[in-house]
Design a protein around this motif. Structure first.
Motif, PDB file in Angstrom:
ATOM      1  N   ALA A  35       0.820  -1.208   0.000  1.00  0.00           N
ATOM      2  CA  ALA A  35       0.000   0.000   0.000  1.00  0.00           C
ATOM      3  C   ALA A  35       0.854   1.257   0.000  1.00  0.00           C
ATOM      4  CB  ALA A  35      -0.921   0.008   1.222  1.00  0.00           C
ATOM      5  N   TRP A  36       0.235   2.329  -0.432  1.00  0.00           N
ATOM      6  CA  TRP A  36       0.819   3.669  -0.328  1.00  0.00           C
ATOM      7  C   TRP A  36      -0.023   4.479   0.641  1.00  0.00           C
ATOM      8  CZ3 TRP A  36       5.400   5.092  -2.250  1.00  0.00           C
ATOM      9  CH2 TRP A  36       5.940   4.345  -3.304  1.00  0.00           C
ATOM     10  N   TYR A  37       0.662   5.187   1.507  1.00  0.00           N
ATOM     11  CA  TYR A  37       0.034   6.126   2.423  1.00  0.00           C
ATOM     12  C   TYR A  37       0.672   7.493   2.217  1.00  0.00           C
ATOM     13  CZ  TYR A  37      -2.063   2.336   5.182  1.00  0.00           C
ATOM     14  OH  TYR A  37      -2.816   1.265   5.601  1.00  0.00           O
ATOM     15  N   ASP A  52      -3.584  -6.041  -3.252  1.00  0.00           N
ATOM     16  CA  ASP A  52      -3.410  -7.250  -2.455  1.00  0.00           C
ATOM     17  C   ASP A  52      -2.602  -8.286  -3.244  1.00  0.00           C
ATOM     18  OD1 ASP A  52      -6.825  -8.611  -2.815  1.00  0.00           O
ATOM     19  OD2 ASP A  52      -5.143  -8.550  -4.219  1.00  0.00           O
ATOM     20  N   SER A  53      -2.390  -9.425  -2.623  1.00  0.00           N
ATOM     21  CA  SER A  53      -1.545 -10.445  -3.252  1.00  0.00           C
ATOM     22  C   SER A  53      -2.143 -10.975  -4.550  1.00  0.00           C
ATOM     23  CB  SER A  53      -1.303 -11.600  -2.278  1.00  0.00           C
ATOM     24  OG  SER A  53      -2.537 -12.148  -1.852  1.00  0.00           O
ATOM     25  N   GLY A  54      -3.453 -10.813  -4.699  1.00  0.00           N
ATOM     26  CA  GLY A  54      -4.111 -11.259  -5.926  1.00  0.00           C
ATOM     27  C   GLY A  54      -4.194 -10.194  -6.996  1.00  0.00           C
ATOM     28  N   GLY A  55      -3.702  -8.994  -6.661  1.00  0.00           N
ATOM     29  CA  GLY A  55      -3.710  -7.915  -7.643  1.00  0.00           C
ATOM     30  C   GLY A  55      -4.914  -7.000  -7.580  1.00  0.00           C
ATOM     31  N   ILE A  56      -5.779  -7.209  -6.606  1.00  0.00           N
ATOM     32  CA  ILE A  56      -6.947  -6.351  -6.446  1.00  0.00           C
ATOM     33  C   ILE A  56      -6.505  -5.009  -5.862  1.00  0.00           C
ATOM     34  CG2 ILE A  56      -9.216  -6.087  -5.390  1.00  0.00           C
ATOM     35  CD1 ILE A  56      -9.037  -8.354  -7.416  1.00  0.00           C
ATOM     36  N   THR A  57      -6.958  -3.938  -6.480  1.00  0.00           N
ATOM     37  CA  THR A  57      -6.526  -2.598  -6.058  1.00  0.00           C
ATOM     38  C   THR A  57      -7.675  -1.813  -5.430  1.00  0.00           C
ATOM     39  OG1 THR A  57      -7.012  -1.715  -8.254  1.00  0.00           O
ATOM     40  CG2 THR A  57      -4.769  -2.497  -7.858  1.00  0.00           C
ATOM     41  N   THR A  58      -7.300  -0.906  -4.552  1.00  0.00           N
ATOM     42  CA  THR A  58      -8.249   0.033  -3.973  1.00  0.00           C
ATOM     43  C   THR A  58      -7.629   1.416  -4.006  1.00  0.00           C
ATOM     44  OG1 THR A  58      -7.458  -0.179  -1.702  1.00  0.00           O
ATOM     45  CG2 THR A  58      -9.160  -1.732  -2.405  1.00  0.00           C
ATOM     46  N   TYR A  59      -8.487   2.432  -4.016  1.00  0.00           N
ATOM     47  CA  TYR A  59      -8.018   3.817  -4.048  1.00  0.00           C
ATOM     48  C   TYR A  59      -8.860   4.667  -3.115  1.00  0.00           C
ATOM     49  CZ  TYR A  59      -5.581   2.370  -8.259  1.00  0.00           C
ATOM     50  OH  TYR A  59      -4.755   1.722  -9.141  1.00  0.00           O
TER      51      TYR A  59
END
Length: 112
Positions: A35-37, A52-59
């Motif tokens: 993650a980036w903070y 995440d480890s599966g490549g799922i991203t959040t913003y």
């Protein structure tokens, strides 16, 4: 020993772009989330984006559509492409691995 080293920060005018990098030493990032903070002066550290480890991203809502998180598993590097930068994006940006390890941060300053 796990070490995270960020780079790519700098000064840019509003509307410009920067790409942050976070090289991870001592741990294979394939196995955990990254993650980036960011933290602006006088404000709490906030989450910007995660993958995440599966490549799922959040913003975060404030960066959605402008920032893109990605990683190179072979090189063990996390990236954050930041486009259409705004003055309010000014902060020190930190890389985090496995919800445990932090980098030292890289400063991003956006001016008008």
């Amino acid at each position: 020993q796990v070490q995270l080293v960020e780079s790519g920060g700098g000064s840019v005018q509003a509307g410009g772009s920067l790409k942050l990098s976070c090289v991870v030493y001592g741990y294979d990032i394939s196995w955990c989330g990254m993650a980036w903070y960011r933290q602006a002066p006088g404000k709490a550290r906030e989450s910007v984006s995660s993958i995440d480890s599966g490549g799922i991203t959040t913003y975060g809502d404030t960066v959605k559509g402008r920032f893109t998180i990605s990683r190179d598993k072979d090189k063990n590097i996390l990236y954050l492409q930041m486009n259409s930068l705004k003055i309010e994006d000014t902060a020190k940006y930190y890389c985090r691995a496995c919800s445990r390890y932090w980098g030292q941060g890289t400063q991003v300053t956006v001016s008008s």
